[in-house]
Design an enzyme around this catalytic site. Structure first.
Site, PDB file in Angstrom:
ATOM      1  N   GLU A 126      35.685  37.253  40.632  1.00 38.76           N
ATOM      2  CA  GLU A 126      36.840  36.367  40.851  1.00 38.76           C
ATOM      3  C   GLU A 126      36.730  35.391  42.005  1.00 38.76           C
ATOM      4  OE1 GLU A 126      40.553  38.444  40.623  1.00 38.76           O
ATOM      5  OE2 GLU A 126      40.256  38.799  38.498  1.00 38.76           O
ATOM      6  N   GLU A 160      38.744  42.614  32.679  1.00 42.68           N
ATOM      7  CA  GLU A 160      40.037  43.036  33.229  1.00 42.68           C
ATOM      8  C   GLU A 160      41.124  42.444  32.357  1.00 42.68           C
ATOM      9  OE1 GLU A 160      40.838  42.562  37.469  1.00 42.68           O
ATOM     10  OE2 GLU A 160      38.710  42.849  37.927  1.00 42.68           O
TER      11      GLU A 160
HETATM   12  C1  BGP Z   1      42.082  41.119  39.949  1.00 45.82           C
HETATM   13  C2  BGP Z   1      41.093  41.927  40.719  1.00 45.82           C
HETATM   14  C3  BGP Z   1      41.290  43.378  40.711  1.00 45.82           C
HETATM   15  C4  BGP Z   1      42.720  43.834  40.551  1.00 45.82           C
HETATM   16  C5  BGP Z   1      43.587  42.969  39.682  1.00 45.82           C
HETATM   17  C6  BGP Z   1      45.067  43.190  39.809  1.00 45.82           C
HETATM   18  O1  BGP Z   1      42.306  39.938  40.627  1.00 45.82           O
HETATM   19  O2  BGP Z   1      39.768  41.685  40.297  1.00 45.82           O
HETATM   20  O3  BGP Z   1      40.599  43.909  41.796  1.00 45.82           O
HETATM   21  O4  BGP Z   1      43.279  44.455  41.579  1.00 45.82           O
HETATM   22  O5  BGP Z   1      43.355  41.613  39.852  1.00 45.82           O
HETATM   23  O6  BGP Z   1      45.536  42.616  40.976  1.00 45.82           O
HETATM   24  P1  BGP Z   1      46.552  43.341  41.928  1.00 45.82           P
HETATM   25  O7  BGP Z   1      45.925  44.650  42.262  1.00 45.82           O
HETATM   26  O8  BGP Z   1      46.694  42.479  43.117  1.00 45.82           O
HETATM   27  O9  BGP Z   1      47.799  43.475  41.157  1.00 45.82           O
END
Ligand code: BGP
Length: 474
Positions: free
Chosen positions: A166, A375
């Site tokens: 990311e 994801e």
């Molecule tokens: C993405 C990341 C993850 C994860 C997810 C959810 O940006 O790669 O590491 O955490 O988002 O985000 P958050 O945990 O801030 O809700």
């Protein structure tokens, strides 16, 4: 005509090292910048730190047994650089590399394809102390050495490497994803300088991945961006936003150059990175093979006057609906805004499965590369009910619709090779600690109390098991 998911489709889920492992100072691991950042966030917001997380370091066998029970054929995780090189460079920590050998072996023994990520926000703290971390170009050679070491170590085991997680989110939320000294925080050019260093680092990793005959795929946080209205000015603003927030990264990964309009805008605004001689040739020589998509929601943009004040993305930290700390604004280019057409999660992330279908179609036409979801998920306040269970039908609905969108894209001819949603087990949310949960498996702990981190199958666990068994017919 293609019908449904291919036979060898990869079904699994994802995690990242500092968000699940814990054991932050065990077996010789060095601290990472996330250990420091999350400690500070604990003091400020009361969220958990990364010291125990979901205790996966000690419970990985139990977790993999649960993955097997669900029917996983793949699992995306990340390798902690500071576990292997506690100082970021120099001597290897034998216990650290052994952990990943054991993890990968356990996955393979269970017929689960290991898909490691080289970097998921957790730079060794020693490199921040040494030269400021990603702001310094020195990091590129250290990252390359780390990447080369692990890629060669696992050359017989790994087919798909995801590289840096990311980059666009790192640019937008830089102080949360990178340790940035306060004195540097007003220098926004550094956001894009860090990104340029990451592009060089990721190109080096791709070089080694190709040397061992594996495939490379950057994992980008990707949101399709719609115009707020059908006014031509809004349409153009959404193109600008797509150029700067999306294609600016993908064009580097798959075509080896910066997106022209976005780069020129940054130059005019004094935000463009310093590019040294030979950088662009190096990047162009090492482009990637597949796109690892992290898709949660879509975004929306509207026209923005020249005189507007520049703002960077903010996060909803309170979890109260409507409390957006800020929408990104680039004067004369675009302004992000809420999409009135879409429902949102408890944290104001728009829910948009059709947007995922749009992403697949758009990117396949633009780059003709295979894609996998690394994801996709719904952050929610999961609560144990009196029967000791998590009834997360909201999460099931979310995934059902995104899997259906994936199926439609495949049937339209897009090459999608895997679906690894976020997250396999509950983990430390980057923005909201353990208040916000994503997992198929509940971890019994709170921000304040790590307890025993007992594993509890959620309703989504049983539902996903059926999805995998039927190869996506849910
Ligand atoms: C993405 C990341 C993850 C994860 C997810 C959810 O940006 O790669 O590491 O955490 O988002 O985000 P958050 O945990 O801030 O809700």
């Amino acid at each position: 005509k293609i019908k449904g998911f291919p036979k060898d489709f990869l079904w699994g889920a994802s995690t990242s090292a500092y968000q699940v492992e814990g054991a932050a100072q065990e077996d010789g691991k060095g601290l990472s910048q996330q250990d420091i950042i999350n400690q500070e966030r604990r003091e400020k917001f009361g969220h958990a730190d990364a010291s125990v997380a979901s205790d996966h370091y000690h419970k990985y066998k139990e977790d993999i047994a649960l993955f097997k029970e669900m029917g996983f054929t793949s699992y995306r995780f990340s390798i902690s650089w500071a576990r292997i090189f506690p100082k970021g460079t120099g001597e290897v920590n034998e216990a650290g590399i052994q952990f990943y050998r054991d993890l990968i072996k356990e996955l393979k023994d269970n017929d689960i394809e290991p898909i490691p990520t080289l970097y998921h926000y957790d730079l060794p703290w020693a490199l921040v102390e040494k030269y400021g971390g990603w702001v310094s170009r020195e990091v590129v050679k250290d990252f390359a050495a780390f990447a080369k070491y692990v890629i060669y170590e696992f050359k017989d085991d790994i087919k798909y490497w995801t590289t840096i997680n990311e980059q666009s989110i790192i640019v937008q939320y830089w102080t949360q994803k990178c340790y940035i000294p306060e004195s540097d925080q007003s220098n926004n050019q550094l956001r894009y300088q860090i990104n340029h260093h990451m592009n060089l680092a990721q190109a080096a990793a791709v070089k080694y991945i190709h040397e061992v005959g594996a495939l490379a795929g950057p994992a980008l946080g990707y949101s399709s961006i719609y115009p707020l209205s059908c006014k031509p000015e809004d349409m153009l603003a959404s193109l600008n936003a797509n150029d700067l927030r999306n294609y600016y990264y993908l064009d580097i990964y798959f075509k080896g150059h910066y997106t022209v309009a976005a780069h020129n805008y940054l130059e005019a605004a004094g935000l463009a990175p310093v590019i040294e001689e030979g950088d662009m040739e190096y990047i162009a020589a090492h482009t990637s093979d597949f796109f690892a998509i992290n898709y949660y929601s879509s975004d929306c943009a509207k026209a923005c006057p020249e005189g507007a004040e520049r703002r960077w993305s903010g996060y909803n930290l309170s979890g109260k609906k409507g409390d957006m700390s800020g929408f990104e604004t680039h004067p004369g280019f675009y302004q992000m805004c809420a999409n009135p057409e879409l429902d949102t999660t408890d944290w104001d992330w728009a829910i948009d499965p059709v947007g995922l279908e749009y992403v697949y179609r758009d990117l396949y036409t633009r780059y003709q590369i295979p894609m996998m979801i690394t994801e996709n998920g719904l952050g929610a306040y999961d609560e144990l009910t009196s029967d000791g269970k998590i009834h997360d039908e909201y999460r099931i609905d979310y995934w059902r619709d995104h899997i259906a969108a994936t199926k439609r894209a495949i049937e339209a001819g897009v090459e999608v090779i895997g679906f690894m949603p976020w997250s396999a087990v509950d983990l430390l949310s980057t923005s909201n600690g353990y208040k916000k949960r994503y997992g198929l498996i509940y971890i019994d702990r709170s921000d304040d109390d790590p307890k025993q981190c007992e594993r509890i199958r959620k309703d989504s666990f049983y539902w996903y098991q059926k999805v995998i068994k039927s190869n996506g017919e849910n």
